[in-house]
Every structure is written in C-alpha cells, then in structure tokens.
Design a protein around this motif. Structure first.
Motif, mmCIF file in Angstrom:
data_model
loop_
_atom_site.group_PDB
_atom_site.id
_atom_site.type_symbol
_atom_site.label_atom_id
_atom_site.label_comp_id
_atom_site.label_asym_id
_atom_site.label_seq_id
_atom_site.Cartn_x
_atom_site.Cartn_y
_atom_site.Cartn_z
ATOM 1 N N GLY A 119 50.584 -0.015 -55.609
ATOM 2 C CA GLY A 119 49.346 0.699 -55.896
ATOM 3 C C GLY A 119 48.091 -0.136 -55.742
ATOM 4 N N ILE A 120 48.231 -1.388 -55.344
ATOM 5 C CA ILE A 120 47.073 -2.274 -55.198
ATOM 6 C C ILE A 120 46.795 -2.501 -53.716
ATOM 7 N N ASP A 121 45.586 -2.147 -53.296
ATOM 8 C CA ASP A 121 45.201 -2.389 -51.911
ATOM 9 C C ASP A 121 44.958 -3.884 -51.713
ATOM 10 N N TYR A 122 45.365 -4.401 -50.575
ATOM 11 C CA TYR A 122 45.122 -5.822 -50.292
ATOM 12 C C TYR A 122 44.775 -6.006 -48.824
ATOM 13 N N MET A 123 44.130 -7.116 -48.560
ATOM 14 C CA MET A 123 43.858 -7.529 -47.187
ATOM 15 C C MET A 123 44.202 -9.015 -47.074
ATOM 16 N N ARG A 124 44.725 -9.413 -45.945
ATOM 17 C CA ARG A 124 44.966 -10.833 -45.693
ATOM 18 C C ARG A 124 44.639 -11.147 -44.240
ATOM 19 N N VAL A 125 44.261 -12.394 -44.038
ATOM 20 C CA VAL A 125 43.915 -12.840 -42.689
ATOM 21 C C VAL A 125 45.167 -13.386 -42.022
ATOM 22 N N LYS A 126 45.411 -12.927 -40.809
ATOM 23 C CA LYS A 126 46.546 -13.417 -40.044
ATOM 24 C C LYS A 126 46.295 -14.871 -39.652
ATOM 25 N N PRO A 127 47.246 -15.775 -39.904
ATOM 26 C CA PRO A 127 47.043 -17.186 -39.546
ATOM 27 C C PRO A 127 46.782 -17.348 -38.058
ATOM 28 N N ALA A 128 45.845 -18.233 -37.746
ATOM 29 C CA ALA A 128 45.560 -18.495 -36.344
ATOM 30 C C ALA A 128 46.712 -19.256 -35.720
ATOM 31 N N SER A 129 47.070 -18.882 -34.502
ATOM 32 C CA SER A 129 48.144 -19.584 -33.820
ATOM 33 C C SER A 129 47.622 -20.911 -33.300
ATOM 34 N N VAL A 130 48.501 -21.915 -33.320
ATOM 35 C CA VAL A 130 48.128 -23.225 -32.826
ATOM 36 C C VAL A 130 48.598 -23.334 -31.385
ATOM 37 N N ALA A 131 47.659 -23.482 -30.481
ATOM 38 C CA ALA A 131 47.993 -23.494 -29.068
ATOM 39 C C ALA A 131 48.829 -24.707 -28.696
ATOM 40 N N ASN A 132 48.533 -25.855 -29.294
ATOM 41 C CA ASN A 132 49.251 -27.077 -28.950
ATOM 42 C C ASN A 132 49.508 -27.894 -30.208
ATOM 43 N N PRO A 133 50.671 -27.658 -30.854
ATOM 44 C CA PRO A 133 50.960 -28.370 -32.095
ATOM 45 C C PRO A 133 51.341 -29.833 -31.881
ATOM 46 N N GLN A 134 51.503 -30.255 -30.630
ATOM 47 C CA GLN A 134 51.937 -31.612 -30.356
ATOM 48 C C GLN A 134 50.731 -32.549 -30.237
ATOM 49 N N THR A 135 50.242 -32.969 -31.393
ATOM 50 C CA THR A 135 49.116 -33.893 -31.399
ATOM 51 C C THR A 135 49.591 -35.253 -30.896
ATOM 52 N N GLU A 136 48.643 -36.090 -30.577
ATOM 53 C CA GLU A 136 48.978 -37.428 -30.081
ATOM 54 C C GLU A 136 49.824 -38.198 -31.090
ATOM 55 N N GLY A 137 49.455 -38.080 -32.367
ATOM 56 C CA GLY A 137 50.215 -38.767 -33.407
ATOM 57 C C GLY A 137 51.626 -38.249 -33.540
ATOM 58 N N GLN A 138 51.789 -36.924 -33.409
ATOM 59 C CA GLN A 138 53.117 -36.326 -33.520
ATOM 60 C C GLN A 138 54.008 -36.767 -32.370
ATOM 61 N N VAL A 139 53.455 -36.759 -31.170
ATOM 62 C CA VAL A 139 54.225 -37.173 -29.998
ATOM 63 C C VAL A 139 54.620 -38.640 -30.112
ATOM 64 N N ASP A 140 53.688 -39.471 -30.574
ATOM 65 C CA ASP A 140 53.953 -40.901 -30.749
ATOM 66 C C ASP A 140 55.102 -41.112 -31.735
ATOM 67 N N GLN A 141 55.054 -40.405 -32.865
ATOM 68 C CA GLN A 141 56.090 -40.568 -33.883
ATOM 69 C C GLN A 141 57.436 -40.064 -33.384
ATOM 70 N N ARG A 142 57.427 -38.940 -32.637
ATOM 71 C CA ARG A 142 58.681 -38.409 -32.113
ATOM 72 C C ARG A 142 59.305 -39.377 -31.107
ATOM 73 N N THR A 143 58.469 -40.064 -30.342
ATOM 74 C CA THR A 143 58.977 -41.032 -29.372
ATOM 75 C C THR A 143 59.627 -42.208 -30.091
ATOM 76 N N LYS A 144 59.006 -42.689 -31.159
ATOM 77 C CA LYS A 144 59.602 -43.759 -31.957
ATOM 78 C C LYS A 144 60.929 -43.287 -32.565
ATOM 79 N N PHE A 145 60.924 -42.069 -33.096
ATOM 80 C CA PHE A 145 62.120 -41.509 -33.720
ATOM 81 C C PHE A 145 63.270 -41.449 -32.707
ATOM 82 N N SER A 146 62.980 -40.984 -31.496
ATOM 83 C CA SER A 146 64.010 -40.872 -30.463
ATOM 84 C C SER A 146 64.565 -42.240 -30.089
ATOM 85 N N THR A 147 63.706 -43.251 -30.080
ATOM 86 C CA THR A 147 64.138 -44.607 -29.740
ATOM 87 C C THR A 147 65.136 -45.131 -30.763
#
Length: 213
Positions: free
Chosen positions: A26-54
C-alpha cells in the motif's frame, strides 16, 4: 512506460527514464535504476588481477603441498588463500604487465619450526633432483626427526613435483623424482621442514635454479 494510478499527484508503476515506480504493502515508492558501468576494469583492477594470475600460476601446480605448508595460517581462510595472500604481498617483481615471481622472497611453506641450514640442490641423473643440507638438530626447536618438505617447480611447463614427508633432518640429503620431460629444463627448488607429528612447519628456503639432467 510508467502508469499513473491516482492522478498526477498519485504514485506510478513501471519505468520512466531511470526512475522505477511501484507499490509495496500500500506504499507508493520510487527508486533510481543504478547506472551501468561501461568499463569496470579500471587500471588498478587490471594491475591487481595480473599480479593475482602470476601468483596463481606459481602456486596452483603445488596445491596439495601448500595445504600442508600453510596449515598453520589457515585462520578464516584456506591454506591456499593464505599462501596466495602472502606471496601477492611479498613475492611479486616487475612492472605491469610483466610481473614475475621473486623466488628468493616466495614462501611455499610458512611457520615457526627452525628452517634448513646450508641447502643445496643438483641434478646428475635424468628424472631426479637431489637435495643436501647441514644437520642443525638442536638449533631452536629443530629435531632430528623433522621431515623434509621438497618442491621442484617447472615454470615453463606449469608443473611441480613435491614431497611432504621426505628424509629426516639428520639424514642431510634426499632426492625427488620429476617427470621425464623435465630433462633439460631449468627448475626452481625449495626446501623446508615439518615436524614428525605434523604440528610444526618451517618457512621454506629457496635453494635456487637447477637444470634437470
């Protein structure tokens, strides 16, 4: 398309732009749809994943060995994850994307048992790597019955041969059988000790590189 239920001042259901409307109990609500992230692979993330893989490429071939070598550091994480964490922090060298393992600072076993003294390794027979060390029984908590932990890591093939209950500390030598196709390859060699009852483990020592006969 959104639908207005009770006139212009009422709630609405559906989607208008990035706003979603609805009604819950019985309660009306509104919410904002989260914005999609076009490129979640930031430089820091890629760097850390490369270390992890090594580090993963280094440790994965000796998974069962690591379960023994890091048994004392499996608090709130698995033995393997503990080994990953330590070596990510201490055993990576190079710059992105050319990271490699700094074997001299890597640990494949970790603990408070007295470690090895003056280790050496050679390969004079095909399919075999031989280890020697000095008997330091009585130093710290070292006992003659402590068993050798041996690792031969072939980075070029992504394979490791290992032993989790080798010769006793007082024996001062042991050998480990490696696959026949290791012949001519350069391998990285580590040694540590585990107490006879399996309750204490030493830090591993990097012995160096050996060319398999």
């Amino acid at each position: 398309m959104g639908k207005i239920n009770q006139g212009i001042l009422g709630g609405f259901s559906g989607k208008v732009g990035n706003v979603i409307g609805g009604n819950w109990k019985g309660i009306d609500y509104m919410r904002v749809k989260p914005a999609s992230v076009a490129n979640p692979q930031t430089e820091g993330q890629v760097d850390q994943r490369t270390k992890f893989s090594t580090v993963l490429k280094f440790l994965q071939p000796m998974t069962d060995f690591v379960r023994v070598g890091y048994k004392l550091y499996a608090t709130k994480m698995t033995q393997f994850n503990s080994a990953m964490s330590y070596n990510l922090k201490n055993a990576i060298t190079g710059t992105y994307p050319d990271y490699t393992i700094d074997y001299a600072n890597a640990l494949v076993s970790r603990g408070n048992l007295t470690g090895v003294l003056n280790p050496a390794a050679t390969s004079s027979s095909p399919g075999e790597v031989s280890f020697t060390w000095d008997n330091n029984t009585g130093n710290g908590n070292a006992l003659a019955t402590d068993k050798a932990l041996l690792v031969v890591h072939n980075a070029s093939k992504g394979v490791a041969a290992y032993e989790t209950a080798g010769a006793g500390r007082s024996n001062t030598s042991d050998s480990i059988t490696v696959p026949a196709d290791f012949s001519g390859d350069t391998v990285e060699v580590f040694i540590g000790f585990i107490s006879e009852d399996g309750k204490e483990v030493s830090n591993s020592a990097y012995v160096g590189s050996v060319t398999v006969a």
